[in-house]
Every structure is written in structure tokens, then in C-alpha cells.
Design an enzyme around this catalytic site. Structure first.
Site, PDB file in Angstrom:
ATOM      1  N   LYS A  41     -18.838   0.107  17.543  1.00 20.81           N
ATOM      2  CA  LYS A  41     -17.809   0.808  18.530  1.00 20.81           C
ATOM      3  C   LYS A  41     -16.601   0.526  18.368  1.00 20.81           C
ATOM      4  O   LYS A  41     -15.499   1.009  18.135  1.00 20.81           O
ATOM      5  CB  LYS A  41     -18.505   0.354  19.848  1.00 20.81           C
ATOM      6  CG  LYS A  41     -17.241   0.783  21.332  1.00 20.81           C
ATOM      7  CD  LYS A  41     -17.039  -0.223  21.878  1.00 20.81           C
ATOM      8  CE  LYS A  41     -17.334  -1.858  21.911  1.00 20.81           C
ATOM      9  NZ  LYS A  41     -16.866  -2.521  23.078  1.00 20.81           N
ATOM     10  N   THR A  42     -16.458  -0.698  17.279  1.00 18.34           N
ATOM     11  CA  THR A  42     -14.890  -0.954  17.031  1.00 18.34           C
ATOM     12  C   THR A  42     -14.256  -0.438  16.315  1.00 18.34           C
ATOM     13  O   THR A  42     -13.754   0.661  16.151  1.00 18.34           O
ATOM     14  CB  THR A  42     -14.531  -2.638  17.190  1.00 18.34           C
ATOM     15  OG1 THR A  42     -15.148  -3.645  18.068  1.00 18.34           O
ATOM     16  CG2 THR A  42     -13.179  -2.792  16.522  1.00 18.34           C
ATOM     17  N   ASP A 224     -11.380   0.887  26.275  1.00 16.33           N
ATOM     18  CA  ASP A 224     -12.889  -0.029  25.612  1.00 16.33           C
ATOM     19  C   ASP A 224     -13.625  -0.324  27.507  1.00 16.33           C
ATOM     20  O   ASP A 224     -12.727  -0.989  27.941  1.00 16.33           O
ATOM     21  CB  ASP A 224     -12.811  -0.882  24.657  1.00 16.33           C
ATOM     22  CG  ASP A 224     -13.939  -1.542  23.551  1.00 16.33           C
ATOM     23  OD1 ASP A 224     -14.653  -1.017  23.797  1.00 16.33           O
ATOM     24  OD2 ASP A 224     -13.371  -2.488  23.287  1.00 16.33           O
ATOM     25  N   GLU A 225     -14.452  -0.596  26.851  1.00 16.97           N
ATOM     26  CA  GLU A 225     -14.871  -1.288  28.091  1.00 16.97           C
ATOM     27  C   GLU A 225     -15.545  -0.961  29.342  1.00 16.97           C
ATOM     28  O   GLU A 225     -14.606  -1.450  30.553  1.00 16.97           O
ATOM     29  CB  GLU A 225     -15.009  -2.952  27.814  1.00 16.97           C
ATOM     30  CG  GLU A 225     -15.156  -3.814  26.616  1.00 16.97           C
ATOM     31  CD  GLU A 225     -16.249  -4.124  25.821  1.00 16.97           C
ATOM     32  OE1 GLU A 225     -17.132  -3.000  26.700  1.00 16.97           O
ATOM     33  OE2 GLU A 225     -16.703  -4.635  25.179  1.00 16.97           O
ATOM     34  N   GLN A 255     -23.583  -3.277  29.331  1.00 16.03           N
ATOM     35  CA  GLN A 255     -23.409  -4.353  29.331  1.00 16.03           C
ATOM     36  C   GLN A 255     -22.297  -4.346  30.659  1.00 16.03           C
ATOM     37  O   GLN A 255     -20.943  -5.165  30.015  1.00 16.03           O
ATOM     38  CB  GLN A 255     -22.902  -4.154  28.488  1.00 16.03           C
ATOM     39  CG  GLN A 255     -23.519  -4.624  27.423  1.00 16.03           C
ATOM     40  CD  GLN A 255     -22.893  -4.405  25.356  1.00 16.03           C
ATOM     41  OE1 GLN A 255     -22.402  -5.092  25.013  1.00 16.03           O
ATOM     42  NE2 GLN A 255     -23.030  -3.364  24.523  1.00 16.03           N
ATOM     43  N   ARG A 602     -26.303 -11.063  21.252  1.00 16.40           N
ATOM     44  CA  ARG A 602     -25.337 -11.404  20.980  1.00 16.40           C
ATOM     45  C   ARG A 602     -26.173 -12.333  19.694  1.00 16.40           C
ATOM     46  O   ARG A 602     -24.890 -12.285  18.427  1.00 16.40           O
ATOM     47  CB  ARG A 602     -24.672 -12.752  21.272  1.00 16.40           C
ATOM     48  CG  ARG A 602     -24.203 -12.627  22.379  1.00 16.40           C
ATOM     49  CD  ARG A 602     -22.796 -11.175  22.506  1.00 16.40           C
ATOM     50  NE  ARG A 602     -23.410 -10.140  23.431  1.00 16.40           N
ATOM     51  CZ  ARG A 602     -22.733  -8.996  23.046  1.00 16.40           C
ATOM     52  NH1 ARG A 602     -21.495  -8.984  21.859  1.00 16.40           N
ATOM     53  NH2 ARG A 602     -23.642  -7.826  23.273  1.00 16.40           N
TER      54      ARG A 602
END
Length: 722
Positions: A41-42, A224-225, A255, A602
């Protein structure tokens, strides 16, 4: 020779998958990027920002917003490394709102030099507001009121509206406190954390001219998010994209873990309703985790209903089996984790590559003790904790009072450190005199007539002189100003002379100087006000240091956005994960499942889930019930280990969540026994396709509802009852 745009395309798109390319090159109009965990994503966001800045806009016209300082820093570094989009603004939501409010402070009706209250100071002001509202802080604890006010602000509810919507006496009382609190904030020229969003959201709604100007300035908005946005952030995003509708929302409903602080998952779930013309791109390939870890995480999250369907997959190796380890006690659990970390270290694993995650901070104590006994160094991700230390708050109080003379909380803290013999009674007189005269406390301190404060007037006056001498220091950069304040205020000497064999407080002051220097190097034009704003917006994840040679301990919430080769998630028990409050009120089960999913994803290579059959909580050791999440992942082929047998098994353990053999005969009225609650009677039973739910009333009067597979209930015949 290729054009600049052709060069950009070649450089920015060469190593991207087809869905990633689509997300990067879709320039105009609304775009929803559903980015699964570990899906790059980043990389997509930074490449998209650079692509926009090099093809259809200038760098300044592209605004990238995220939620943590760490994420913003990483995005900024990646964009800078591309050397294609210098000057592209990247910031957290709160930092961008704070900066915009300062620039347009007159329109927003806030002073340019406003200071931001931290949690402790906010609660002090709420306590004062409670007293001002003629209510008791005992009956209305500041922490509880703070939570209610925060919820109201995140939902864009000001005191008047809060009072109008109050349905009982308690809510009407909180409305009075809320109104008094806002009055105190205005008097002190302070904002709290939630105000940064609230004030800008309201300003944009009311000021069409500013709204149009900001949309013209930032023609492309990347958030983002997006699943973590609350009502205020949602409104800001909508208002900034009203005309051009160039909003790129990136996130993952699976998430969304911040509902408790106002985040609304509906914002991302309804994106296509808000923007019917939106393009939707799904990033489903995971580059982080092994196939087995992904299979377990997918088995868990598939139990949720409120989500957007996607299928995570990976070309990574199958990897080691995900293990579930059931320990007898919480101490055994801690020893197991410490022992396995030690064994992994011996086998060549770097301690930096290991993280232990938990739902609540209380679970870290036994773990810390076990790691200390094993000689394993660790760090705890509590970034805010450093800035809550007394010596740090003392120093920052000086700087905040110098920046904002109306900030009473900071001024009254600074006035007596180092100790000057100015007691609480004197401070109360100062505040009372300032209120009566309609002046600030500083104006009273600097006045010629200080008879109202009694015989310590000379000491108060000396502080006023010191404040005036320190004030010009604000013209320097943060590091120099901080060093001068430490020296001239006497704080450096005071903490150096303290009976502190470890020199802990002095070392903390040195670390604060280091923090100021680091910020200054990153932001060469930064002022003291800028640095104070930065410290006010520090989060837990910002405390995680890389390359320290230590195991990282942190909550599941703090782990968002991070990854580690080896991950332990401890405390998978009903009441802890999923979390249940002391009054047995369940949290949002779907959000708790998402939180566990975040923890699992994670892990890159090794994932271990643990529980303890007996755990000490709030001073009492009690039997626990296995988390339903463990049973939900069983079908993904986890390796189940009981410390009673110490042998791995992939078959169903007798205590692994199966229905009792005679469960089909259970009905309303059946007597049952629970290891914690004792004898009870089934009041309600509901059999579903996947689960059987029971509600039991115990002899003590306690009533509890369970999924029967996880209830640790045994049937009791009448003749067995005394």
C-alpha cells in the site's frame, strides 16, 4: 528522447503489478484502493503521489494525509527518494489540521499561538470545569468525562447540541461540564487533540471561500487508512473534494480498529455510495506473510460481516505452521515466550525481528519479568509515556507558557519548578484574582500590586521577571531555545543535583534535547511552536526504535502499520481478546476480530498465539475461557500445543472448543457448572448453523452469555447438587 511523462511512467511503474499500476495511473476522479494487509500500500500511495505531481499537477497541489508520524515520515522519505516531487506535502491528519488552523487562525477564531493540551493537562482542565459547573469530580471522574467529550467532538457535536440531545440527568450534567470546559479552553488559548479536527471541519463547512481556496491549493487529496476516519475527518475529506472530486481513499475495512475513539467503518464501506463514479482497485497480493499465516488470518476475518470481499494471496513459501499454545498460568505463558525468544536468538534470529503483542498493557508485566530473568533486552512501544514524565512536562511547561502566556495549566506548573516556595494557596489566590480582574494569570504576576497573594509576592514577582527574560529565547531554533530554558530556569541544575543514582531524569532531559535536534535537522525552518506541536502529536508507535537489538512489546493497536519476522500474540482469552470490560459489556466483536487479524498479519515468518488457563487480573487469579478466535482459526490447520502434554498435535484437543458430548440434550433448565462462576442454570439456548449460544444464571446472581463451544461448562445432574 523520451518525454518527462514517459520517463516517469517507466520509473514509477516498472516494478508494479497490474492492480498497483491501475491505482497509480488513475488520475482524475474518486478512487478507492482496497489494500489488503502487506499488499504494498505505501509503495502505491507514494508512487501515485509522485505520478500525479509529475503529470497532471505540481507537487504542492498533491496532499497526502495519513494517521501516524511514522507513516508520514516513511511516505515522505520514499517520495523524496524518487527525486520527482520535491515540496509535496505529506502529513498526519492532526498535523495538517493544526498547521491549517494556524495559517487561517483569524477565520477559525483561534489564536495563532494556541497550545495543544496533552491528556493529563486536559483532565486537569476538565476537573476545573466540573467544579465551575458546580458538580463533583468524584461523581464525574475527569477520565470518564474526557472520553464523553472526545466522542462528542469526533462526532461534530458542540456543547449546545450535546445538551439538546441529552436524554437523562447525567448527560445534561456532562453538557454543563463540556460548556465550562470550552470556556476555559478559550480563556487559556488552548485546543485539545480533538479540536484540531473539529475546528477545521466546522470552519470548512461555514467558510465556502476558504474551502474553495484550499481545494484549489490541493487539487489531489490522498488519504491513507481511510477506514480509520471519524465524522470530522470524513467531513474534511468531503468538503476538500466537492468540486473536483479528486479523492483517493486507501484502506482496508478488515483493519478498522479505532471505533472506540470515533472511527467509523461506514466511511469506507459507503465510499461508492458517496462517489457513485468511483473507481475501485483491489490490492490482494500479500508480499509480507507466509501462506500459512495468511490462511489463519483469512479464516479469522471471514467471520466478519461488515467488510468488502477480497482474497489475500501470496507467492511466498508455505512457511512454518501457526502455533496455538495453551499454558496453565499467565506466568507459564510469559516463561514460554521468553524461553522461545531465547532459543530463537541462539538459532540466529535478531531480537529486533521479534514482537510480542497483547490487547491491554497490563499483560506486559509478567512478560517483562520473564524477559529480565532470561536476560533478554526489550523495548515497550509507549511513545507518549516519555512526554508524560515529570521532568519532561516541567520543561515543556516553560516553553508552552512562553509561547502562549494565556496557558494557565503550563504557567502554574512552571512557576514552582524548581521549587520557589509558592504553594497551592498562593496559586489559588493568583487564579482567583485573575478571574475577578478579568486578566490572565501572567498579567497578574507581572503587575506591580501583588498584595493579593500575600507574603510570597516577591517570589511570584521573581518568576515574572524570569519569564520576561526567557521570552526572547523563542526567536531561536528549538534546540537552542530548549537548552537555554533548561539552563536559565535552573531546571538543568535542579535535576542534576537530585538524589538520582541512575541520573535517569537528567538523561531524559538529554534525550529531549536529542529529540529537538533531530526535529530541527528534519525541519530546518522549524520554530519552537512547531516543535511543541510535534511533541503534542507523538503516538505510541513513534517510540519504536529500529536496530536497538531488543524485543518489541506493544499493544495490538500500536502494532498497526508495523511488521516483524517473528510475532507472539498473548492472552487469547474471552474478556481479553475479544476484550470485555469490567461490567461484562462486550466490545464490538467484529472490531475485536479485526484487531486480532491486524496482529496476525504483522507476522512475516513465524506466528504463535498463546493463552493461559489461569490469569491474574485486578489482583485476583481466575480461570479463563479460551477466546472464540482460537476455535475460528482451527480449521486453517494450526498446530495446537498444550503445556500439559507438551506434544504438538493437529487433532482436536479435548479442551479445544468442542461441544460437550451430550450437548444435544441440553435445554432451558439444564444445570451446569463453570470453574469460575460455579453452579448455574441455562436460561436460554439457541442452536445455529455454526455456533450454539447459551445464557446461564448462576447461584450468585451473575448472568453470563457464551458460545457453548468456548464456555467451559459441564452438565450437572440433580443428584450431584448438595
Amino acid at each position: 528522447m523520451p518525454t518527462l511523462e514517459a520517463q516517469l511512467r517507466e520509473q514509477l511503474l516498472a516494478d508494479l503489478t497490474e492492480p498497483q499500476r491501475e491505482a497509480v495511473t488513475c488520475t482524475d476522479g474518486p478512487l478507492l484502493v482496497l489494500a489488503g494487509a502487506g499488499s504494498g500500500k505505501t509503495r502505491v500511495i507514494t508512487r501515485r503521489a509522485a505520478y500525479l505531481a509529475g503529470t497532471v499537477a505540481t507537487p504542492a497541489q498533491v496532499l497526502a494525509i495519513t494517521f501516524t508520524n511514522k507513516a508520514a515520515r516513511e511516505m515522505r522519505e520514499r517520495i523524496d527518494a524518487l527525486r520527482l516531487a520535491g515540496g509535496l506535502p505529506v502529513a498526519t491528519f492532526h498535523a495538517w489540521c493544526a498547521r491549517t488552523l494556524r495559517i487561517h487562525h483569524e477565520r477559525a477564531g483561534v489564536p495563532r499561538e494556541f497550545t495543544i493540551l496533552d491528556t493529563d493537562d486536559r483532565r486537569k482542565v476538565i476537573k476545573d470545569a466540573t467544579l465551575a459547573a458546580e458538580l463533583s469530580p468524584t461523581n464525574f471522574p475527569p477520565a470518564r468525562v474526557e472520553n464523553l467529550i472526545s466522542q462528542a467532538k469526533n462526532a461534530l457535536r458542540l456543547p449546545d447540541r450535546y445538551e439538546q440531545q441529552a436524554v437523562d440527568w447525567e448527560q445534561r450534567a456532562v453538557a454543563r461540564i463540556y460548556a465550562a470546559y470550552e470556556k476555559l479552553l478559550r480563556r487559556m488559548a488552548c485546543l485539545d487533540f480533538d479540536d484540531l479536527l473539529l475546528r477545521l471541519a466546522l470552519l470548512l463547512a461555514e467558510d465556502a471561500e476558504l474551502r474553495d481556496r484550499l481545494e484549489e491549493q490541493h487539487r489531489y487529496l490522498l488519504i491513507d487508512e481511510y477506514q480509520d476516519t471519524n465524522a470530522a475527518q470524513y467531513q474534511i475529506a468531503r468538503l476538500l473534494t466537492q468540486q473536483r472530486r479528486n479523492l483517493c481513499a486507501t484502506g482496508d475495512p478488515d483493519q478498522s480498529i479505532y471505533g472506540w475513539r470515533g472511527a467509523d467503518i461506514r466511511n469506507i464501506l459507503s465510499f461508492e455510495h458517496d462517489y457513485p463514479e468511483a473507481r475501485v482497485v483491489r490490492l490482494e497480493q500479500n508480499y509480507r506473510s507466509t501462506q500459512r499465516i495468511l490462511a489463519v488470518a483469512d479464516a479469522l476475518i471471514s467471520g466478519n460481516v461488515r467488510r468488502k470481499q477480497k482474497r489475500l494471496w501470496t507467492e511466498n513459501p508455505a512457511g512454518a505452521a501457526v502455533r496455538v499454545v495453551e499454558c496453565e498460568t499467565y506466568a507459564d505463558e510469559a516463561e514460554l515466550v521468553a524461553r522461545e525468544i531465547g532459543q530463537a536468538k541462539t538459532a540466529g534470529t535478531r531480537l529486533d525481528d521479534v514482537a510480542v503483542l497483547y490487547r491491554v498493557n497490563a499483560l506486559s508485566r509478567a512478560l517483562e519479568e520473564a524477559l529480565l530473568r532470561a536476560g533478554i533486552p526489550y523495548q515497550i512501544a509507549r511513545g507518549v509515556e516519555f512526554y508524560n514524565r515529570k521532568e519532561i512536562k516541567d520543561v515543556l511547561a516553560y516553553l508552552r507558557a512562553l509561547v502562549n502566556p494565556a496557558d494557565e495549566v503550563s504557567l502554574l506548573r512552571a512557576i514552582n519548578v524548581p521549587p520557589r516556595g509558592i504553594g497551592e494557596t498562593t496559586l489559588e489566590r493568583l487564579v482567583g484574582h485573575a478571574r475577578a480582574a478579568g486578566r490572565t494569570v501572567l498579567e497578574v504576576i507581572q503587575a506591580d500590586d501583588l498584595q493579593a497573594v500575600g507574603r510570597v509576592a516577591a517570589r511570584v514577582r521573581e518568576f515574572g521577571v524570569l519569564w520576561a527574560q526567557l521570552r526572547p529565547l523563542l526567536e531561536g531554533p528549538p534546540f537552542a531555545a530548549l537548552g537555554a530554558v533548561l539552563r536559565e530556569s535552573g531546571l538543568r541544575a535542579y535535576y542534576g543535583e537530585e538524589n538520582d543514582p541512575d541520573e535517569g531524569r537528567r538523561r531524559n532531559l538529554d534525550e529531549l534535547l536529542n529529540a529537538a535536534r533531530e526535529y530541527e535537522l528534519q525541519q530546518p525552518e522549524a520554530t519552537v511552536l512547531d516543535w511543541l506541536e510535534h511533541t503534542a502529536l507523538i503516538g505510541d508507535v513513534d517510540a519504536v526504535r529500529e536496530g536497538t537489538g531488543t524485543v518489541t512489546l506493544m499493544t495490538l493497536h500500536a502494532a498497526k502499520g508495523l511488521e516483524f519476522p517473528v510475532v507472539f500474540i498473548i492472552g487469547l482469552e474471552d474478556g481479553l481478546l475479544p476484550f470485555r470490560r469490567e461490567n461484562d459489556q462486550p466490545a464490538d466483536d467484529e472490531e475485536e476480530r479485526r484487531l486480532c487479524f491486524v496482529g496476525m498479519t504483522r507476522a512475516r515468518e513465524v506466528l504463535t498465539l498463546t493463552r493461559a488457563r489461569r490469569r491474574m487480573l485486578r489482583g485476583k487469579t481466575e480461570y479463563t475461557t479460551r477466546s472464540e478466535f482460537l476455535e475460528e482459526v482451527r480449521r486453517a490447520g494450526v498446530e495446537w500445543i498444550s503445556t500439559e502434554t507438551t506434544s504438538p498435535s493437529r487433532s482436536r484437543h479435548p479442551d479445544a472448543g468442542a461441544l460437550p458430548e451430550d450437548a444435544e440434550e441440553w435445554a432451558v433448565g439444564t444445570l451446569v457448572r463453570h470453574p469460575r462462576y460455579g453452579l448455574g442454570r441455562i436460561e436460554e439456548i439457541a442452536r445455529g448453523a455454526r455456533r450454539t449460544h447459551v445464557r446461564v444464571l448462576f447461584e450468585s446472581g451473575h448472568e453470563q452469555a457464551w458460545v457453548l463451544e468456548f464456555a467451559d461448562l459441564t452438565r450437572v445432574d440433580f443428584h450431584e447438587v448438595d
